[in-house]
Write an enzyme that holds these catalytic residues in place. Structure first.
Site, PDB file in Angstrom:
ATOM      1  N   ARG A 228       0.696  -1.250   0.541  1.00 49.54           N
ATOM      2  CA  ARG A 228      -0.084  -0.297   0.239  1.00 49.54           C
ATOM      3  C   ARG A 228       0.735   1.505   0.326  1.00 49.54           C
ATOM      4  O   ARG A 228       0.384   2.095  -0.670  1.00 49.54           O
ATOM      5  CB  ARG A 228      -1.106   0.095   1.245  1.00 49.54           C
ATOM      6  CG  ARG A 228      -2.237   0.912   1.191  1.00 49.54           C
ATOM      7  CD  ARG A 228      -2.740   0.999   2.514  1.00 49.54           C
ATOM      8  NE  ARG A 228      -2.842   0.908   3.404  1.00 49.54           N
ATOM      9  CZ  ARG A 228      -3.315   0.550   4.588  1.00 49.54           C
ATOM     10  NH1 ARG A 228      -4.918   0.765   4.454  1.00 49.54           N
ATOM     11  NH2 ARG A 228      -2.642   1.746   6.069  1.00 49.54           N
TER      12      ARG A 228
ATOM     13  N   LYS B  77      -2.518   6.875   1.356  1.00 47.57           N
ATOM     14  CA  LYS B  77      -2.556   7.100   3.010  1.00 47.57           C
ATOM     15  C   LYS B  77      -1.563   7.769   2.471  1.00 47.57           C
ATOM     16  O   LYS B  77      -0.353   8.677   3.138  1.00 47.57           O
ATOM     17  CB  LYS B  77      -1.464   5.974   3.714  1.00 47.57           C
ATOM     18  CG  LYS B  77      -2.029   6.131   5.193  1.00 47.57           C
ATOM     19  CD  LYS B  77      -1.882   4.910   5.717  1.00 47.57           C
ATOM     20  CE  LYS B  77      -2.036   5.157   7.103  1.00 47.57           C
ATOM     21  NZ  LYS B  77      -3.760   5.051   7.721  1.00 47.57           N
TER      22      LYS B  77
ATOM     23  N   GLU C  25     -16.272   7.623   4.130  1.00 47.72           N
ATOM     24  CA  GLU C  25     -14.973   6.515   5.417  1.00 47.72           C
ATOM     25  C   GLU C  25     -15.667   7.029   7.303  1.00 47.72           C
ATOM     26  O   GLU C  25     -16.180   8.444   7.473  1.00 47.72           O
ATOM     27  CB  GLU C  25     -13.842   7.102   5.480  1.00 47.72           C
ATOM     28  CG  GLU C  25     -13.123   6.534   4.370  1.00 47.72           C
ATOM     29  CD  GLU C  25     -11.943   6.109   4.631  1.00 47.72           C
ATOM     30  OE1 GLU C  25     -11.315   6.647   5.643  1.00 47.72           O
ATOM     31  OE2 GLU C  25     -10.927   5.349   3.592  1.00 47.72           O
TER      32      GLU C  25
END
Length: 344
Positions: free
Chosen positions: A86, A188, A224
């Site tokens: 990721r 992220k 989210e």
């Protein structure tokens, strides 16, 4: 390695989610097109140029993961290769050189081993949080990718992210957007989290645990929950989680999806969760490395407050998922192949 720690005496049972300085961290530098040979250091301060693109243009990304002490003393790291993958995707999105996946995992293991005495004991429910990050550095003023980068990993012992551990929390649907359509929501990166500070503060001022964000394009679908992913359990026992290009691909969520399907024999779906169809769900929760699994008791939607299973009790499916996941992380339940890396 000799570890001459001056750490304070820690109450493992009451740890919160805050920074505690540990003895060692890993650092590596990217210069002239290649990574140097990284090493452990005791210095927890970064020394970078005032022109670093990370400071001015947000060219940085990070990861979050945990190490756990098992009953027999083994140290388990949960799915670190998924974090490495990721982080590579985040780096590619921001035109940063990724850190090789095998080297990433080995560096994580080095830092965890060097700080072994900071890993909370088995039975406390606490863990060692691991924070790898990369920043663009060097003398720069124009808007362009950095020519030099720092990759570092530090660790800190943590307890529950939300106060009270596995207890239902109430959340508030924000009118703010966490990320733009086709933006960096799936990476992220710090900018996504900076954007959530104000709505998160407003939610807490209203006595909610955090804000829930709707899709930025239509504001009709849940995306989210603060810094975590959302999931719901339908009246028919189907596990559903939102699907969107602006949602972070949570490793915890993916793990819960696999467990729901393969251990609890549930139907699992990724799809739209419309904010005006909450009655479909008998349970709901937030999930992520920090939050693990946090049951959602109620959700404030404008002037309406919707309660899922209970504001006081954890739903049976959410509890079963939590027990299965944490059982694997702490070594009490057999893990699927490739989910656990041990540190010797």
């Amino acid at each position: 390695m000799q570890n001459n720690s001056n750490k304070p005496k820690l109450d493992w049972d009451t740890l919160g989610f805050s920074y505690i300085k540990t003895d060692y961290r890993f650092i590596d530098r990217f210069k002239e097109g290649q990574w140097e040979e990284g090493a452990l250091t005791t210095d927890n301060k970064l020394h970078i140029s005032e022109g670093s693109p990370a400071l001015h243009y947000g060219q940085q990304c990070f990861e979050g993961m945990k190490a756990y002490r098992t009953k027999d003393g083994t140290i388990n790291i949960f799915r670190p290769f998924e974090n490495a993958k990721r982080m590579r995707r985040s780096c590619e999105r921001l035109l940063m050189p990724y850190y090789p996946e095998d080297a990433f995992v080995e560096a994580v293991k080095k830092v965890v081993k060097a700080n072994e005495e900071f890993i909370p004991p088995y039975g406390t429910g606490s863990a060692l949080y691991i924070r790898p990050f990369m920043i663009g550095v060097g003398d720069n003023i124009g808007l362009k990718p950095a020519e030099e980068y720092l990759f570092s990993i530090f660790v800190t012992p943590v307890g529950s992210y939300f106060k009270g551990g596995l207890k239902p929390s109430n959340f508030y649907v924000s009118t703010y957007d966490r990320a733009a359509p086709k933006g960096t929501g799936a990476a992220k990166v710090g900018g996504n989290y900076a954007a959530s500070l104000l709505p998160g503060k407003e939610a807490k001022e209203r006595q909610f645990s955090d804000a829930v964000y709707l899709d930025p394009a239509t504001h009709t679908k849940i995306e989210e929950v603060g810094a975590a992913n959302f999931f719901g359990i339908t009246q028919e026992d189907t596990f559903i989680t939102p699907q969107s290009p602006s949602i972070l691909n949570s490793i915890t969520k993916r793990s819960l999806m696999w467990l729901a399907e393969n251990r609890l024999n549930m139907e699992v779906k990724e799809g739209d969760i419309y904010i005006d169809e909450l009655d479909r769900f008998k349970e709901a929760g937030a999930c992520g490395t920090a939050a693990v699994v946090s049951p959602i008791g109620g959700l404030q939607v404008e002037n309406d407050f919707h309660v899922f299973y209970s504001e006081n009790e954890v739903g049976p499916v959410t509890r079963a998922l939590y027990n299965e996941l944490t059982g694997i992380q702490f070594g009490d339940i057999k893990a699927p192949e490739g989910w656990i890396e041990t540190v010797s």
